[in-house]
Design a protein around this motif. Structure first.
Motif, short mmCIF file in Angstrom:
data_model
loop_
_atom_site.label_atom_id
_atom_site.label_comp_id
_atom_site.label_asym_id
_atom_site.label_seq_id
_atom_site.Cartn_x
_atom_site.Cartn_y
_atom_site.Cartn_z
N UNK A 1 -17.75 3.03 8.46
CA UNK A 1 -17.34 1.65 8.21
C UNK A 1 -15.87 1.59 7.81
N UNK A 2 -15.50 2.46 6.85
CA UNK A 2 -14.11 2.44 6.37
C UNK A 2 -13.78 3.79 5.75
N UNK A 3 -12.52 4.18 5.91
CA UNK A 3 -12.00 5.38 5.26
C UNK A 3 -10.75 4.99 4.50
N UNK A 4 -10.78 5.15 3.16
CA UNK A 4 -9.66 4.77 2.30
C UNK A 4 -9.03 6.03 1.72
N UNK A 5 -7.94 6.52 2.32
CA UNK A 5 -7.32 7.77 1.82
C UNK A 5 -6.54 7.52 0.53
#
Length: 507
Positions: A49-53
């Motif tokens: 869904x989402x990747x927040x680095x």
């Protein structure tokens, strides 16, 4: 079953959606375990869904600390709030989280989101393990080796921070010192006994004249062959036996009529070498005891002032650290070191022990047999307070330890004469006032004073400035409240005056 999965890594946070819902029945669970090993099958079960680095190593380290303590950081909250759908009254969102403490923090921040952990659901645990295994390939934005490098860097930073934390506390040095001290006591006694037995073949009467082990070994080194002793060596021998000429003269006189046999030069050299080892070991034991005392007055000054350096160090060593000792209740500190006797009493339904390591404190020895249990319970209570003050205070001070020690002495006097002791509230208030008075005198922001940097990198001047800022804020707030009260009072008086005028006009 979880609808979404949260994966926390050294590179950032990832939110996955579960596409295939499975039950936790045995055969279906085995299928999930088998599918999580195969990337082709596992890729059909979840969807990114989402990747927040993380924006840098500092942010990654801060979030790693929060995750290890089970705290949901602001960054994590914003990621979840952005990527998870808003739950309705009928449709609830279930999030799969690996750590139960972190799940509790997320649930507290988002009451409408339910969390499942690997402990409550085995399927969630298998899915999260599959994500950790295949994350580098599921996250297409990453290049090969990014996750490994981030894991290595974060691991070094996290371990270094933990080591620095324990070094600043210095209680590990106390634990090692007291353990070494116990071994040295046994070694010094064994070495001294061996020197006595060995040298007694040559000079057996010396044991009755010099009884102290350390002093006996020194005298053996000075005498060597007893036939060489004469009145010319009286002054030097007296210096060895603590300037006691009577003992030195007795040694010289007894050596002339000694019943011991002669020894060869080789045997005498071996005995003197061994005596040198015993003396050096005793000297090192003395230096280590002084080192332990200095460390205790830095790390746990109040506990050392209350019950002494050795007993306080034994309590810290038995607890594992000063932080663990501060967490213990007084009842646990009272019987710390008497675990075998406690469990034996519980098993046989006998009397439980009244004290453990605290038995070696001077207060217990001074108290009568009737009141030893009472004093040990009271002393354990004061040790608990002292350890907590030492663990959580920033600047070391002995004021609280002196006040607590005085309370114990007054309680002992109370058992003997009935004089009421000082209340704990009064004693602590007096100690706090004296500490604050010392802080006012030693103002770190005064002219010419050095701005000392504390362990966490904050200077004393900055702390003082923050305290003054808070005081000014409180004063402004109190002034504002006073002015507001004065204005209300004036309005109330004016309103009363207008009412009186209106009533007069009406009359």
């Amino acid at each position: 079953m979880a609808d979404y999965l949260l994966l926390e890594q050294s590179i950032g946070y990832s939110v996955f959606k579960v596409l295939l819902q499975t039950d936790t029945v045995g055969n279906r669970l085995k299928e999930v375990q088998a599918q999580s090993q195969d990337l082709a099958k596992f890729g059909k079960m979840v969807q990114l869904v989402s990747f927040a680095p993380f924006q840098g190593a500092t942010q990654a380290f801060e979030n790693a600390n929060d995750v290890s303590e089970g705290i949901a950081s602001e960054y994590l909250k914003s990621v979840l709030e952005t990527n998870l759908p808003r739950p309705g009254k009928k449709n609830k969102v279930v999030l799969g989280v690996f750590d139960k403490n972190l799940a509790g923090s997320i649930k507290a921040a988002f009451p409408n989101i339910e969390c499942e952990t690997s402990e409550t659901s085995e399927v969630v645990g298998d899915l999260l393990r599959g994500l950790r295994m295949h994350a580098p390939k599921l996250l297409k934005q990453l290049q090969e080796g990014d996750v490994e490098r981030a894991n290595l860097g974060l691991g070094h930073a996290y371990s270094r921070a933990k080591v620095k934390f324990s070094v600043q506390k210095n209680d590990n040095h106390i634990i090692q010192s007291i353990a070494t001290l116990d071994h040295l006591d046994k070694a010094v006694n064994q070495f001294s006994m061996r020197v006595r037995e060995w040298y007694s073949w040559h000079f057996p009467e010396l044991i009755k004249i010099v009884s102290e082990n350390h002093l006996y070994a020194k005298v053996v080194l000075f005498i060597g062959d007893k036939s060489t002793l004469s009145d010319d060596k009286l002054h030097d021998l007296a210096a060895v036996v603590n300037d006691d000429k009577a003992i030195a003269q007795a040694i010289i006189d007894t050596a002339r009529i000694s019943m011991g046999r002669d020894v060869s030069t080789t045997d005498l050299e071996t005995i003197t070498h061994f005596a040198e080892r015993a003396v050096s070991l005793a000297e090192f034991r003395k230096n280590l005891s002084n080192y332990l005392g200095s460390k205790m007055h830095i790390v746990a000054p109040n506990l050392a002032t209350l019950i002494g350096d050795t007993v306080g160090a034994r309590l810290i060593s038995k607890a594992g650290s000063l932080t663990n000792l501060a967490k213990y209740p007084a009842s646990t500190i009272q019987i710390l070191g008497a675990e075998k006797a406690l469990f034996r009493a519980l098993k046989t339904k006998g009397n439980t022990p009244k004290y453990g390591i605290l038995y070696h404190a001077s207060f217990i020895g001074k108290t009568g047999q009737k009141n030893k249990g009472r004093i040990s319970r009271f002393l354990a209570n004061k040790c608990s307070i002292a350890s907590r003050i030492d663990n959580f205070s920033e600047a070391p001070t002995t004021k609280f330890g002196e006040a607590l020690k005085k309370q114990v002495e007054e309680r002992m006097e109370f058992y003997q004469s009935g004089v009421p002791p000082t209340k704990n509230e009064v004693a602590m208030k007096c100690a706090m006032d004296s500490v604050l008075a010392d802080l006012d005198i030693a103002d770190p922001t005064a002219a010419g004073a050095e701005d000392v940097e504390m362990a966490d990198g904050v200077t004393a001047a900055a702390v003082e400035q923050k305290i003054r800022h808070k005081k000014d804020k409180k004063e402004k707030k109190s002034k504002g409240e006073d002015e507001l009260a004065e204005m209300k009072k004036r309005k109330h008086v004016e309103a009363d005056g207008e009412k009186k005028k209106k009533s007069k006009k009406a009359k």
